[in-house]
Write a protein that holds these residues in place. Sequence first.
Motif, PDB file in Angstrom:
ATOM      1  N   ASP A 169     -24.293  -2.147  23.424  1.00 54.65           N
ATOM      2  CA  ASP A 169     -23.795  -2.452  22.249  1.00 54.65           C
ATOM      3  C   ASP A 169     -24.102  -1.935  20.858  1.00 54.65           C
ATOM      4  O   ASP A 169     -23.524  -1.323  20.121  1.00 54.65           O
ATOM      5  CB  ASP A 169     -23.588  -4.294  21.934  1.00 54.65           C
ATOM      6  N   TRP A 170     -25.832  -1.947  20.820  1.00 56.09           N
ATOM      7  CA  TRP A 170     -26.136  -1.583  19.618  1.00 56.09           C
ATOM      8  C   TRP A 170     -26.215   0.273  19.498  1.00 56.09           C
ATOM      9  O   TRP A 170     -26.084   0.567  18.475  1.00 56.09           O
ATOM     10  CB  TRP A 170     -27.747  -2.060  19.790  1.00 56.09           C
ATOM     11  N   PHE A 178     -28.502  -6.970  15.791  1.00 56.24           N
ATOM     12  CA  PHE A 178     -29.108  -6.913  17.116  1.00 56.24           C
ATOM     13  C   PHE A 178     -30.554  -7.439  17.082  1.00 56.24           C
ATOM     14  O   PHE A 178     -31.076  -6.940  16.267  1.00 56.24           O
ATOM     15  CB  PHE A 178     -29.066  -5.727  17.664  1.00 56.24           C
ATOM     16  N   LEU A 237     -34.614  -3.091  21.097  1.00 53.14           N
ATOM     17  CA  LEU A 237     -33.478  -2.297  21.392  1.00 53.14           C
ATOM     18  C   LEU A 237     -33.744  -1.592  22.863  1.00 53.14           C
ATOM     19  O   LEU A 237     -34.267  -0.606  22.806  1.00 53.14           O
ATOM     20  CB  LEU A 237     -32.926  -1.337  20.353  1.00 53.14           C
TER      21      LEU A 237
END
Length: 260
Positions: A153-154, A243, A247
């Motif tokens: 998603d990031w 987020f 990551l």
Amino acid sequence: MSPNDSTTPFASTEAYYADHRPGYGESAVEYLRHRFDLDDGSRVLDLGCGPGQVAVPVAAHAGSVLGMDPNPAMLREADARARRAGRENLDWVVGSDAELTGVEGPFDLVTMGRSFHWMDQARTLERVHELTDSGGGVALLTNREWITRGTKDWQDAVYAHVGSYIEDLPDRTGPIEYDDPWDELVAEFGFTEVETATFEFERTWDVDSVVGYLFSLSFCSPATVGDEKGAFEAALRARLDAFDEPLVQDAAVTVITGKR
């Protein structure tokens, strides 16, 4: 490098490239060391060396390494990387694949890390074959590109952000299966025992490294973003605040090799 035959695509990226482009990892370097029996008598050419992300770690296993790149600022970053690593067995020369005719062999290994796609590939492999000693070989190294191929998603958020500032952004396709012609091309130009090795792992990023990585890309360089650089960075940082860090990227390094 050719077909562009220019340093222009990476002008203004050099410091970001040196600091934020991930390396190829110890597994890939160890693979090259064993595959080509590198030792303190080995001579290596790293073509399109950039800031030395292949040349410097390989130099720990070779007698000498020559790094070649058309961008002088990249070579200054590579020399600084070598000095930080305490390596004194590297030399640097300004030039692209078009200048390979002036390079004197033989080499035990010629490496290209994410640079082969910028080159006149047939001409380069023909000359590399001439420069490579019997028993040596060639290695093409690539990192999985998460801007276009990632599925997190990031990564979707970063791609959408870049697309709001940059025209002609490469399509975001996610992981794809395809026949990579580079292994066939390597074999076509006289290299034997061609093989592809892939090293998969998780790589972690923070917001600073994502920003720096984007500015290392030819299509998202500070020169390309221009006067909007500050706004681009501030808006990206705000978007990534949604987020949790780290990551995570599903990463892979692929190494295509052939022997002379």
